[in-house]
Motif scaffolding. Sequence first.
Motif, mmCIF file in Angstrom:
data_model
loop_
_atom_site.group_PDB
_atom_site.id
_atom_site.type_symbol
_atom_site.label_atom_id
_atom_site.label_comp_id
_atom_site.label_asym_id
_atom_site.label_seq_id
_atom_site.Cartn_x
_atom_site.Cartn_y
_atom_site.Cartn_z
ATOM 1 N N ASN A 180 -1.538 -6.600 -3.522
ATOM 2 C CA ASN A 180 -0.703 -6.150 -4.642
ATOM 3 C C ASN A 180 -0.324 -7.288 -5.577
ATOM 4 O O ASN A 180 -0.530 -7.217 -6.772
ATOM 5 C CB ASN A 180 0.573 -5.472 -4.131
ATOM 6 C CG ASN A 180 0.350 -4.044 -3.733
ATOM 7 O OD1 ASN A 180 -0.519 -3.369 -4.262
ATOM 8 N ND2 ASN A 180 1.123 -3.584 -2.767
ATOM 9 N N GLU A 181 0.241 -8.334 -5.031
ATOM 10 C CA GLU A 181 0.729 -9.444 -5.846
ATOM 11 C C GLU A 181 0.043 -10.767 -5.535
ATOM 12 O O GLU A 181 0.319 -11.764 -6.173
ATOM 13 C CB GLU A 181 2.244 -9.611 -5.658
ATOM 14 C CG GLU A 181 3.053 -8.402 -6.088
ATOM 15 C CD GLU A 181 2.945 -8.119 -7.574
ATOM 16 O OE1 GLU A 181 2.858 -9.084 -8.364
ATOM 17 O OE2 GLU A 181 2.932 -6.938 -7.939
ATOM 18 N N GLY A 182 -0.812 -10.802 -4.519
ATOM 19 C CA GLY A 182 -1.457 -12.045 -4.133
ATOM 20 C C GLY A 182 -0.581 -12.921 -3.258
ATOM 21 O O GLY A 182 -0.973 -14.006 -2.873
ATOM 22 N N MET A 183 0.610 -12.440 -2.918
ATOM 23 C CA MET A 183 1.538 -13.254 -2.139
ATOM 24 C C MET A 183 1.346 -13.056 -0.638
ATOM 25 O O MET A 183 1.286 -14.024 0.103
ATOM 26 C CB MET A 183 2.971 -12.929 -2.537
ATOM 27 C CG MET A 183 3.293 -13.330 -3.967
ATOM 28 S SD MET A 183 4.890 -12.760 -4.531
ATOM 29 C CE MET A 183 5.981 -13.613 -3.430
ATOM 30 N N ALA A 240 -10.823 -20.069 0.873
ATOM 31 C CA ALA A 240 -10.169 -18.776 0.682
ATOM 32 C C ALA A 240 -9.102 -18.909 -0.388
ATOM 33 O O ALA A 240 -8.422 -19.932 -0.475
ATOM 34 C CB ALA A 240 -9.543 -18.302 1.991
ATOM 35 N N TRP A 241 -8.963 -17.872 -1.206
ATOM 36 C CA TRP A 241 -7.939 -17.859 -2.244
ATOM 37 C C TRP A 241 -7.519 -16.422 -2.490
ATOM 38 O O TRP A 241 -8.256 -15.486 -2.172
ATOM 39 C CB TRP A 241 -8.408 -18.536 -3.522
ATOM 40 C CG TRP A 241 -9.801 -18.205 -3.974
ATOM 41 C CD1 TRP A 241 -10.972 -18.584 -3.378
ATOM 42 C CD2 TRP A 241 -10.174 -17.415 -5.099
ATOM 43 N NE1 TRP A 241 -12.043 -18.083 -4.090
ATOM 44 C CE2 TRP A 241 -11.583 -17.361 -5.140
ATOM 45 C CE3 TRP A 241 -9.461 -16.751 -6.094
ATOM 46 C CZ2 TRP A 241 -12.277 -16.667 -6.124
ATOM 47 C CZ3 TRP A 241 -10.164 -16.076 -7.072
ATOM 48 C CH2 TRP A 241 -11.547 -16.034 -7.086
ATOM 49 N N ALA A 242 -6.321 -16.252 -3.014
ATOM 50 C CA ALA A 242 -5.744 -14.922 -3.168
ATOM 51 C C ALA A 242 -5.312 -14.672 -4.602
ATOM 52 O O ALA A 242 -4.841 -15.581 -5.285
ATOM 53 C CB ALA A 242 -4.545 -14.762 -2.238
ATOM 54 N N ILE A 243 -5.497 -13.428 -5.015
ATOM 55 C CA ILE A 243 -5.041 -13.001 -6.339
ATOM 56 C C ILE A 243 -4.483 -11.588 -6.227
ATOM 57 O O ILE A 243 -4.815 -10.847 -5.296
ATOM 58 C CB ILE A 243 -6.179 -13.010 -7.391
ATOM 59 C CG1 ILE A 243 -7.306 -12.045 -7.006
ATOM 60 C CG2 ILE A 243 -6.678 -14.415 -7.638
ATOM 61 C CD1 ILE A 243 -8.322 -11.800 -8.118
ATOM 62 N N PRO A 244 -3.658 -11.194 -7.197
ATOM 63 C CA PRO A 244 -3.244 -9.796 -7.241
ATOM 64 C C PRO A 244 -4.405 -8.928 -7.718
ATOM 65 O O PRO A 244 -5.278 -9.390 -8.462
ATOM 66 C CB PRO A 244 -2.095 -9.789 -8.241
ATOM 67 C CG PRO A 244 -2.302 -10.988 -9.096
ATOM 68 C CD PRO A 244 -3.006 -12.003 -8.229
ATOM 69 N N GLU A 245 -4.407 -7.706 -7.297
ATOM 70 C CA GLU A 245 -5.455 -6.750 -7.684
ATOM 71 C C GLU A 245 -5.585 -6.650 -9.195
ATOM 72 O O GLU A 245 -6.684 -6.505 -9.728
ATOM 73 C CB GLU A 245 -5.152 -5.391 -7.033
ATOM 74 C CG GLU A 245 -6.068 -4.272 -7.398
ATOM 75 C CD GLU A 245 -5.589 -3.509 -8.617
ATOM 76 O OE1 GLU A 245 -6.457 -2.990 -9.336
ATOM 77 O OE2 GLU A 245 -4.368 -3.433 -8.838
#
Length: 100
Positions: A9-12, A34-39
């Motif tokens: 949802n928010e990448g958090m 690895a890395w994260a982002i919000p949709e």
Amino acid sequence: MKEILLVCNEGMSTGFLCNKMNELAKKQGLAIHAWAIPESALEGRYHEADVIMVGPQIGYLLDSIRTRTQGTVPVAAIRPVDFGRVNALAVIEHALSLIS
């Protein structure tokens, strides 16, 4: 270097899992990042990934994400038990199994 993109949802919530995945990769000499982002940021970033792993809280968006990425990158849901336990190794293994 294989790029594993985690989407939520928010990448958090996936950010913590990403940190664990990157720590494990460094310790084990794995060539992954690895890395994260919000949709909501997917369109501008998915082309940078070798695989997209979707947080279980937005698993209902899997088909939409596959359509939006036009089949250019494998897309799968992170298993809820692996996500809940922050099982970095299991998520890495799952992601790498999807990359041809």
